[in-house]
Design an enzyme around this catalytic site. Structure first.
Site, PDB file in Angstrom:
ATOM      1  N   LYS A  13       9.354 -18.616 -19.294  1.00 13.97           N
ATOM      2  CA  LYS A  13      10.499 -18.016 -18.607  1.00 13.97           C
ATOM      3  C   LYS A  13      10.271 -17.945 -17.092  1.00 13.97           C
ATOM      4  O   LYS A  13      11.150 -18.291 -16.308  1.00 13.97           O
ATOM      5  CB  LYS A  13      10.777 -16.599 -19.149  1.00 13.97           C
ATOM      6  CG  LYS A  13      11.057 -16.556 -20.653  1.00 13.97           C
ATOM      7  CD  LYS A  13      11.426 -15.161 -21.105  1.00 13.97           C
ATOM      8  CE  LYS A  13      10.304 -14.144 -21.057  1.00 13.97           C
ATOM      9  NZ  LYS A  13       9.285 -14.318 -22.113  1.00 13.97           N
ATOM     10  N   ARG A  88      15.422  -7.339 -23.822  1.00 12.70           N
ATOM     11  CA  ARG A  88      14.432  -7.567 -24.873  1.00 12.70           C
ATOM     12  C   ARG A  88      14.748  -6.792 -26.136  1.00 12.70           C
ATOM     13  O   ARG A  88      14.015  -6.906 -27.124  1.00 12.70           O
ATOM     14  CB  ARG A  88      13.058  -7.140 -24.376  1.00 12.70           C
ATOM     15  CG  ARG A  88      12.132  -8.277 -23.918  1.00 12.70           C
ATOM     16  CD  ARG A  88      10.863  -7.627 -23.375  1.00 12.70           C
ATOM     17  NE  ARG A  88       9.702  -8.461 -23.404  1.00 12.70           N
ATOM     18  CZ  ARG A  88       9.306  -9.240 -22.403  1.00 12.70           C
ATOM     19  NH1 ARG A  88      10.032  -9.354 -21.311  1.00 12.70           N
ATOM     20  NH2 ARG A  88       8.182  -9.918 -22.502  1.00 12.70           N
ATOM     21  N   ARG A 127      -3.779 -18.738 -20.208  1.00 12.62           N
ATOM     22  CA  ARG A 127      -3.366 -17.990 -19.024  1.00 12.62           C
ATOM     23  C   ARG A 127      -4.296 -16.778 -18.804  1.00 12.62           C
ATOM     24  O   ARG A 127      -4.603 -16.417 -17.672  1.00 12.62           O
ATOM     25  CB  ARG A 127      -1.913 -17.521 -19.187  1.00 12.62           C
ATOM     26  CG  ARG A 127      -1.364 -16.825 -17.955  1.00 12.62           C
ATOM     27  CD  ARG A 127       0.125 -16.586 -18.064  1.00 12.62           C
ATOM     28  NE  ARG A 127       0.438 -15.461 -18.916  1.00 12.62           N
ATOM     29  CZ  ARG A 127       1.671 -15.092 -19.246  1.00 12.62           C
ATOM     30  NH1 ARG A 127       2.711 -15.785 -18.826  1.00 12.62           N
ATOM     31  NH2 ARG A 127       1.881 -14.054 -20.007  1.00 12.62           N
ATOM     32  N   ARG A 133      -4.302 -10.458 -16.390  1.00  8.85           N
ATOM     33  CA  ARG A 133      -3.344  -9.571 -17.044  1.00  8.85           C
ATOM     34  C   ARG A 133      -3.969  -8.863 -18.231  1.00  8.85           C
ATOM     35  O   ARG A 133      -4.580  -9.490 -19.090  1.00  8.85           O
ATOM     36  CB  ARG A 133      -2.110 -10.365 -17.478  1.00  8.85           C
ATOM     37  CG  ARG A 133      -1.109 -10.529 -16.353  1.00  8.85           C
ATOM     38  CD  ARG A 133       0.058 -11.385 -16.743  1.00  8.85           C
ATOM     39  NE  ARG A 133       0.771 -10.883 -17.920  1.00  8.85           N
ATOM     40  CZ  ARG A 133       1.974 -11.290 -18.273  1.00  8.85           C
ATOM     41  NH1 ARG A 133       2.602 -12.185 -17.559  1.00  8.85           N
ATOM     42  NH2 ARG A 133       2.548 -10.806 -19.358  1.00  8.85           N
ATOM     43  N   ARG A 144       2.136  -8.642 -29.172  1.00 11.48           N
ATOM     44  CA  ARG A 144       3.349  -8.978 -28.415  1.00 11.48           C
ATOM     45  C   ARG A 144       4.250  -9.933 -29.202  1.00 11.48           C
ATOM     46  O   ARG A 144       5.476  -9.814 -29.156  1.00 11.48           O
ATOM     47  CB  ARG A 144       2.972  -9.614 -27.071  1.00 11.48           C
ATOM     48  CG  ARG A 144       2.482  -8.579 -26.060  1.00 11.48           C
ATOM     49  CD  ARG A 144       1.616  -9.219 -24.998  1.00 11.48           C
ATOM     50  NE  ARG A 144       2.358 -10.111 -24.122  1.00 11.48           N
ATOM     51  CZ  ARG A 144       1.776 -11.052 -23.386  1.00 11.48           C
ATOM     52  NH1 ARG A 144       0.463 -11.233 -23.445  1.00 11.48           N
ATOM     53  NH2 ARG A 144       2.510 -11.811 -22.613  1.00 11.48           N
TER      54      ARG A 144
HETATM   55  P1  ATP Z   1       6.573 -15.075 -20.130  1.00 11.38           P
HETATM   56  O1  ATP Z   1       5.163 -15.536 -20.222  1.00 11.38           O
HETATM   57  O2  ATP Z   1       7.512 -15.979 -20.886  1.00 11.38           O
HETATM   58  O3  ATP Z   1       7.016 -14.887 -18.715  1.00 11.38           O
HETATM   59  P2  ATP Z   1       5.694 -12.414 -21.066  1.00 11.38           P
HETATM   60  O4  ATP Z   1       6.105 -11.672 -22.293  1.00 11.38           O
HETATM   61  O5  ATP Z   1       4.314 -12.898 -21.001  1.00 11.38           O
HETATM   62  O6  ATP Z   1       6.701 -13.603 -20.846  1.00 11.38           O
HETATM   63  P3  ATP Z   1       6.694 -10.443 -19.149  1.00 11.38           P
HETATM   64  O7  ATP Z   1       8.122 -10.754 -19.335  1.00 11.38           O
HETATM   65  O8  ATP Z   1       6.148 -10.557 -17.792  1.00 11.38           O
HETATM   66  O9  ATP Z   1       5.710 -11.401 -19.902  1.00 11.38           O
HETATM   67  O10 ATP Z   1       6.452  -8.944 -19.751  1.00 11.38           O
HETATM   68  C1  ATP Z   1       5.174  -8.343 -19.795  1.00 11.38           C
HETATM   69  C2  ATP Z   1       5.277  -6.966 -20.468  1.00 11.38           C
HETATM   70  O11 ATP Z   1       6.118  -6.076 -19.683  1.00 11.38           O
HETATM   71  C3  ATP Z   1       5.930  -6.934 -21.869  1.00 11.38           C
HETATM   72  O12 ATP Z   1       5.015  -7.239 -22.896  1.00 11.38           O
HETATM   73  C4  ATP Z   1       6.443  -5.479 -21.934  1.00 11.38           C
HETATM   74  O13 ATP Z   1       5.421  -4.558 -22.241  1.00 11.38           O
HETATM   75  C5  ATP Z   1       6.895  -5.205 -20.507  1.00 11.38           C
HETATM   76  N1  ATP Z   1       8.335  -5.525 -20.344  1.00 11.38           N
HETATM   77  C6  ATP Z   1       8.841  -6.565 -19.612  1.00 11.38           C
HETATM   78  N2  ATP Z   1      10.171  -6.616 -19.721  1.00 11.38           N
HETATM   79  C7  ATP Z   1      10.537  -5.596 -20.551  1.00 11.38           C
HETATM   80  C8  ATP Z   1      11.773  -5.134 -21.081  1.00 11.38           C
HETATM   81  N3  ATP Z   1      12.936  -5.754 -20.794  1.00 11.38           N
HETATM   82  N4  ATP Z   1      11.772  -4.058 -21.908  1.00 11.38           N
HETATM   83  C9  ATP Z   1      10.632  -3.431 -22.212  1.00 11.38           C
HETATM   84  N5  ATP Z   1       9.423  -3.815 -21.762  1.00 11.38           N
HETATM   85  C10 ATP Z   1       9.360  -4.889 -20.936  1.00 11.38           C
HETATM   86 MG    MG Z   2       6.868 -13.756 -17.163  1.00 12.58          MG
END
Ligand code: ATP
Ligand code: MG
Length: 189
Positions: A13, A88, A127, A133, A144
Site C-alpha cells: 500500500k 480497516r 522488511r 518496526r 496482524r
Molecule cells: P503495508 O505494509 O501494506 O503498508 P502495514 O499493515 O504493514 O501495511 P500500516 O498500515 O503502516 O502497516 O499499519 C501499522 C499498524 O498501525 C497496524 O498494524 C495497526 O496497529 C495500526 N493502524 C494503522 N492504521 C490503522 C487503522 N486504520 N485502524 C487501527 N489501527 C491502525
Molecule cells: Mg504502510
C-alpha cells in the site's frame, strides 16, 4: 478523487501510494505513518498507539477516527486523498463515508492489492530486518494477518456491494501493479 488503497499488511500500500500522489497530485494519508510519527515523537497518543501496534492489534476506532478527521481538516484544499491503511474496520468505513459526505465528497474507488499470505509473510520478515518496526517480527506478523482476516477483510464485501471495490493482482512487479491502479484511477476522471 478519493481513493482507498486496500490490502493486507505487506501488500504494498505504501509503495503504490507514493507513486499515486506523484502522478495525480493527491494528498496521502497513511494512518500507519501518522501513528509511527507519534510514537517517534513520544507523544501521549504515541504511547497509547505503541501498546496496540507492537502487539499486532488495531488501535481503537474512536482514537483512529479522531486522528483521521483532524488530518482531513488540516488539508481542506486537497484535490483528493489517497487513504492508505484506512479504513480497516466496518465502523471506520461507515465513519469515513459520513466525514466525506459532510465535506461534499465520497470514496470514488477502493483498490485492493491481492497478495497470497505466504508472500505477505515473506515480505514482512524481509522488511523487518532493517525497518526497525516493532511489529515486523514473526509472531506479530502472524497476529496482524489474523487481525486482517477477521476485522479488515470483510470490507471487500462492504465496498463490493457498493460497486466500489476493484481487486488487482498485487504480487507482480511494482510497475505492472502501478499500471493496473492507474487504469482504474483514469477511468474515474
Ligand atoms: P503495508 O505494509 O501494506 O503498508 P502495514 O499493515 O504493514 O501495511 P500500516 O498500515 O503502516 O502497516 O499499519 C501499522 C499498524 O498501525 C497496524 O498494524 C495497526 O496497529 C495500526 N493502524 C494503522 N492504521 C490503522 C487503522 N486504520 N485502524 C487501527 N489501527 C491502525
Ligand atoms: Mg504502510
Amino acid at each position: 478523487m478519493n481513493i482507498v488503497i486496500f490490502g493486507a499488511p505487506g501488500s504494498g500500500k505504501g509503495t503504490q501510494s507514493e507513486r499515486l500522489i506523484e502522478r495525480y497530485g493527491l494528498h496521502h494519508i497513511s494512518t500507519g505513518e501518522l501513528l509511527r510519527d507519534h510514537i517517534a515523537r513520544e507523544t501521549e497518543l504515541g504511547k497509547v498507539a505503541d501498546a496496540f501496534i507492537s502487539k499486532g492489534n488495531l488501535i481503537p476506532d474512536e482514537l483512529m477516527l479522531d486522528i483521521l478527521e483532524h488530518e482531513l481538516d488540516a488539508h481542506p484544499d486537497a484535490k483528493g486523498v489517497i487513504f492508505d491503511g484506512f479504513p480497516r474496520t466496518i465502523p471506520q468505513a461507515e465513519a469515513l463515508n459520513k466525514m466525506l459526505e459532510k465535506r461534499g465528497t465520497k470514496v470514488h474507488a477502493v483498490v485492493g492489492l491481492e497478495v497470497p499470505e505466504e508472500e505477505l509473510t515473506r515480505r514482512l520478515l524481509k522488511r523487518g530486518i532493517d525497518s526497525g518496526r516493532s511489529d515486523d517480527n514473526a509472531q506479530t506478523i502472524a497476529k496482524r494477518l489474523d487481525v486482517y482476516r477477521r476485522q479488515t477483510e470483510p470490507l471487500k464485501e462492504y465496498y463490493n456491494s457498493r460497486q466500489a471495490y476493484h481487486p488487482i493482482n498485487g504480487s507482480g512487479d511494482i510497475d505492472t501493479i502501478f499500471n493496473d491502479i492507474t487504469r482504474i484511477a483514469d477511468s474515474l476522471a
